[in-house]
Structures are given as structure tokens and as C-alpha cells.
Motif scaffolding. Structure first.
Motif, mmCIF file in Angstrom:
data_model
loop_
_atom_site.group_PDB
_atom_site.id
_atom_site.type_symbol
_atom_site.label_atom_id
_atom_site.label_comp_id
_atom_site.label_asym_id
_atom_site.label_seq_id
_atom_site.Cartn_x
_atom_site.Cartn_y
_atom_site.Cartn_z
ATOM 1 N N GLY A 217 37.974 44.906 49.015
ATOM 2 C CA GLY A 217 38.158 43.903 47.904
ATOM 3 C C GLY A 217 36.858 42.847 47.846
ATOM 4 N N LEU A 218 36.326 42.494 48.876
ATOM 5 C CA LEU A 218 35.258 41.458 49.187
ATOM 6 C C LEU A 218 33.732 42.181 49.097
ATOM 7 C CD1 LEU A 218 36.650 39.573 52.042
ATOM 8 C CD2 LEU A 218 36.320 38.716 49.581
ATOM 9 N N LEU A 219 33.709 43.359 49.529
ATOM 10 C CA LEU A 219 32.342 43.960 49.591
ATOM 11 C C LEU A 219 31.741 44.564 48.359
ATOM 12 C CD1 LEU A 219 32.608 46.140 52.873
ATOM 13 C CD2 LEU A 219 31.302 43.999 52.676
ATOM 14 N N SER A 220 30.546 44.050 48.065
ATOM 15 C CA SER A 220 30.020 44.359 46.518
ATOM 16 C C SER A 220 29.045 45.567 46.957
ATOM 17 C CB SER A 220 29.083 43.331 46.177
ATOM 18 O OG SER A 220 27.939 42.972 47.187
ATOM 19 N N ASN A 221 28.644 46.002 48.096
ATOM 20 C CA ASN A 221 28.137 47.419 48.511
ATOM 21 C C ASN A 221 29.070 48.551 48.352
ATOM 22 O OD1 ASN A 221 26.828 49.536 50.538
ATOM 23 N ND2 ASN A 221 25.035 48.218 50.030
ATOM 24 N N LEU B 122 46.603 50.305 41.432
ATOM 25 C CA LEU B 122 45.720 51.049 42.140
ATOM 26 C C LEU B 122 45.578 52.262 41.813
ATOM 27 C CD1 LEU B 122 44.813 48.443 44.939
ATOM 28 C CD2 LEU B 122 43.477 49.324 43.260
ATOM 29 N N PHE B 123 46.869 53.010 42.161
ATOM 30 C CA PHE B 123 47.125 54.497 42.241
ATOM 31 C C PHE B 123 46.978 54.871 40.714
ATOM 32 C CE2 PHE B 123 50.074 57.721 40.699
ATOM 33 C CZ PHE B 123 49.782 58.880 41.536
ATOM 34 N N VAL B 124 47.677 54.256 39.777
ATOM 35 C CA VAL B 124 47.589 54.351 38.155
ATOM 36 C C VAL B 124 45.926 54.425 37.909
ATOM 37 C CG1 VAL B 124 48.395 53.795 36.039
ATOM 38 C CG2 VAL B 124 49.829 53.779 37.746
ATOM 39 N N LEU B 125 45.357 53.162 38.252
ATOM 40 C CA LEU B 125 44.041 52.835 37.702
ATOM 41 C C LEU B 125 42.901 53.808 38.250
ATOM 42 C CD1 LEU B 125 43.937 49.055 38.135
ATOM 43 C CD2 LEU B 125 43.845 50.447 35.781
ATOM 44 N N SER B 126 43.342 54.606 39.545
ATOM 45 C CA SER B 126 42.459 55.753 39.748
ATOM 46 C C SER B 126 42.061 56.674 38.993
ATOM 47 C CB SER B 126 42.992 56.178 41.080
ATOM 48 O OG SER B 126 43.098 55.248 42.098
ATOM 49 N N ALA C 111 37.211 50.017 38.125
ATOM 50 C CA ALA C 111 35.798 49.176 38.393
ATOM 51 C C ALA C 111 35.826 47.784 38.112
ATOM 52 C CB ALA C 111 34.688 49.794 37.511
ATOM 53 N N THR C 112 36.692 47.438 37.043
ATOM 54 C CA THR C 112 37.088 45.962 36.776
ATOM 55 C C THR C 112 38.142 45.230 37.396
ATOM 56 O OG1 THR C 112 36.170 46.707 34.657
ATOM 57 C CG2 THR C 112 37.600 44.436 34.839
ATOM 58 N N LEU C 113 39.189 46.068 37.703
ATOM 59 C CA LEU C 113 40.405 45.499 38.302
ATOM 60 C C LEU C 113 40.558 45.758 39.677
ATOM 61 C CD1 LEU C 113 42.700 46.138 35.025
ATOM 62 C CD2 LEU C 113 41.595 44.062 35.799
ATOM 63 N N GLY C 114 39.891 46.706 40.165
ATOM 64 C CA GLY C 114 40.116 47.280 41.588
ATOM 65 C C GLY C 114 40.080 46.453 42.604
ATOM 66 N N GLN C 115 38.932 45.570 42.692
ATOM 67 C CA GLN C 115 38.744 44.720 43.653
ATOM 68 C C GLN C 115 39.628 43.418 43.751
ATOM 69 O OE1 GLN C 115 34.263 44.492 43.719
ATOM 70 N NE2 GLN C 115 34.517 44.872 45.869
ATOM 71 N N PRO C 116 39.834 42.729 42.573
ATOM 72 C CA PRO C 116 40.922 41.737 42.613
ATOM 73 C C PRO C 116 42.315 42.379 43.044
ATOM 74 C CG PRO C 116 39.440 41.733 40.476
ATOM 75 C CD PRO C 116 39.314 43.157 41.395
ATOM 76 N N LEU C 117 42.786 43.465 42.588
ATOM 77 C CA LEU C 117 43.994 43.929 43.210
ATOM 78 C C LEU C 117 44.032 44.119 44.598
ATOM 79 C CD1 LEU C 117 44.855 46.494 40.245
ATOM 80 C CD2 LEU C 117 46.130 44.354 40.701
ATOM 81 N N MET C 118 42.934 44.770 45.006
ATOM 82 C CA MET C 118 42.706 44.857 46.604
ATOM 83 C C MET C 118 42.921 43.497 47.301
ATOM 84 S SD MET C 118 39.823 47.804 46.895
ATOM 85 C CE MET C 118 39.457 49.130 45.916
#
Length: 301
Positions: A179-183, A118-122, A129-136
Motif C-alpha cells: 500500500g505504501l510503495l510506489s515502485n 480487492l478480490f472484486v477489483l482485481s 489501480a486507483t483504489l487498490g493501495q488505499p484499500l491495502m
């Protein structure tokens, strides 16, 4: 800020971080405490982020200053995850005389590696935007499982220990909620569950404990900081959950949260401030030394 000033300031700041990395690395080398060597590359990541933050002012990199800010929050999350995973279960087991849960390798990696990613993807907003929530979600589940293995329910009688447990809990809860919130607004609000609750709360609990020990006092015989610990947790919940649920009252909730956070740290200054500016009560003059125990080498003052 002109280019020359940016280069000068960023270089001075990065030099400071590099000197800290050298100092830590040198002490790790002297003590042969190789498991703590991870601090050095962690500081190198901070140096990169520091230079990147100044570069964004000039529009040089393909990411914004906000991306760097987000990256450093993940840096602190990674740092807290590693350090908290080592010291919190150790303190709890030592205080309540039970066997410290031994780390499970795959669980440790599952809790930690996504934070590094997540640090790198920032720095790559589209990928984030694609991988952030699954990783969280992966990190959050692993962090929560690891936290449960520390047996937090056994620590409720000691504020200096349950405070560490409850404030650290804000880390996995923040990860899971984001990771769960879409808002987007609510997800951003839950970031403060980590920043205020986990980061601020663990720091408050740790400095309260460390101040007692490093001023020659019995660690668990000091002022009762329960109100302060509850205040910082309440500040985190109000700033995150409260704002997410009632955005129309955001500014009032932020003020209340800030007031509680200020109260918590003001209590620390009130109770412990004098200890920090007066000699140790045991008459021992503080000095850095290394000691070897059955758990290996460590530094003490």
C-alpha cells in the motif's frame, strides 16, 4: 487448448469445488455452526474465478489471466484472514492460559471487507489501480492492530504457537508495504511476503500442530520445528524484501528463498511423514463426529 477441452477441464475443476462447498455446507448445517457458513459463498467465488481463468485463454472477458491470478491471491488472503483470526488467538490463549481477546466488530470488518473488495477489483484493472493501495493500507492497519491484540509476545516459548503468530504477521506487513510503495517492481516483490510467509508459513505451522493431535499424540510434545519455521520466514523475507532491495541479484535470492522453503517442508516430511501413514498411537480409530462444548458445536476426528 481447444474450446471443448477448456470447457471440460474447467467444469470438472468447478464441480470439485462445488462438491467441497456442498460437503462443508452440509456439515455446517448438521452441526448448526452457522458462523462457518461463510465458506460456501467463498467457494462460489472460487468457482467464478476458475471459469474466468479459462475464459481469459480465449480472450473472452475484459481482463487478463494475470488479473484472475491476482484475484485468487486475494481470495486466499481473505480465507487466511478469517480462519487465522479465529484459530490463532484461540490456540495461543489455550496454550498459555490467558483470556482470549474477544473480537472487536468494527476492527474485524475493517480487516476483512477491504480484502473482499480487492478480490472484486482485481477483475477491473483501472479501478484497482486507483483504489487498490488505499484499500491495502486500511486492511493492513486493521490487520496489524488485530494481530497485536492476540498478545504474540506471550507465545515466544512455544514454537507451534509463535510460528503461527510470526507467519501471520507477514499478511499485514505485506499489505502495508504494497500500500505504501510506489515502485511497481518492489510492490510486486512484497506480494511474496504474503504468499511465501503468511500462506506457506501458516500452513506449515498448522499441519505440524494438526498432525500431532490427529495421530493421537500430545500436541506440544512433538519434534521441534523451530528451524523449519525460521526457514520459511527467512524465505519470505528474502523473496520479498531482498528482491525489492537488490533486484540485480533477484535470481540468486529466489534460489536461496526456494531452498529455505524446501528445507522447511522437507523437515515436516522427515519428522511427521511416518505419523501420517501409521495408526494413531493411542489406538483410537479415527472417525468423524460432532461434539458440543461451551463454545458451540465443532467437528473432530
Amino acid at each position: 487448448m481447444d474450446a471443448n477441452a477448456s470447457v471440460l477441464i474447467s467444469s470438472i475443476e468447478s464441480l470439485f469445488i462445488a462438491l467441497v462447498a456442498y460437503e462443508v455446507g452440509f456439515r455446517v448445517y448438521r452441526a448448526k455452526g452457522w458462523r462457518n457458513l461463510f465458506f460456501v459463498p467463498l467457494f462460489m467465488l472460487a468457482i467464478f474465478a476458475n471459469f474466468a481463468s479459462y475464459a481469459t485463454i480465449k480472450g473472452m472477458p475484459p481482463f487478463s489471466s494475470s488479473a484472475v491470478w491476482q484475484a485468487m491471491l486475494w481470495w486466499f488472503t481473505l480465507l487466511l484472514s478469517i480462519m487465522g483470526g479465529r484459530v490463532i488467538p484461540f490456540f495461543a490463549a489455550r496454550r498459555f492460559q490467558y483470556d482470549k481477546p474477544q473480537p472487536v466488530a468494527w476492527l474485524e470488518w475493517a480487516a476483512t471487507l477491504p480484502l473482499l473488495a480487492l478480490f472484486v477489483l482485481s477483475f477491473f484493472p483501472l479501478s484497482f489501480a486507483t483504489l487498490g493501495q488505499p484499500l491495502m493500507l486500511v486492511a493492513g492497519v486493521a490487520q496489524l492492530a488485530r494481530w497485536a491484540r492476540w498478545k504474540p509476545w506471550l507465545t515466544l516459548s512455544e514454537p507451534l504457537v509463535w510460528s503461527l503468530m510470526l507467519t501471520y504477521l507477514c499478511l499485514p506487513l505485506s499489505l502495508l508495504s504494497r500500500g505504501l510503495l510506489s515502485n511497481a517492481f518492489a510492490s510486486h516483490a512484497m506480494l511474496h511476503l504474503f504468499a511465501v510467509g503468511a500462506l506457506g508459513g501458516v500452513v506449515l505451522a498448522m499441519i505440524s500442530r494438526v498432525t500431532m493431535g490427529h495421530t493421537g499424540r500430545a500436541i506440544y510434545k512433538g519434534p521441534n520445528m523451530s528451524i523449519a519455521f525460521v526457514a520459511v520466514i527467512a524465505a519470505a523475507v528474502i523473496r520479498s524484501v531482498g528482491v525489492a532491495l537488490w533486484p540485480e541479484h533477484m535470481f540468486i535470492l529466489i534460489d536461496v528463498s526456494a531452498g529455505l522453503w524446501t528445507l522447511a517442508f522437507a523437515m515436516y516430511v522427515f519428522y511427521f511423514g511416518k505419523m501420517l501413514v501409521t495408526p494413531r498411537v493411542d489406538g483410537i480409530r479415527g472417525k468423524l463426529q460432532t461434539q458440543k462444548t461451551s463454545r458451540g458445536w465443532f467437528f473432530c476426528v
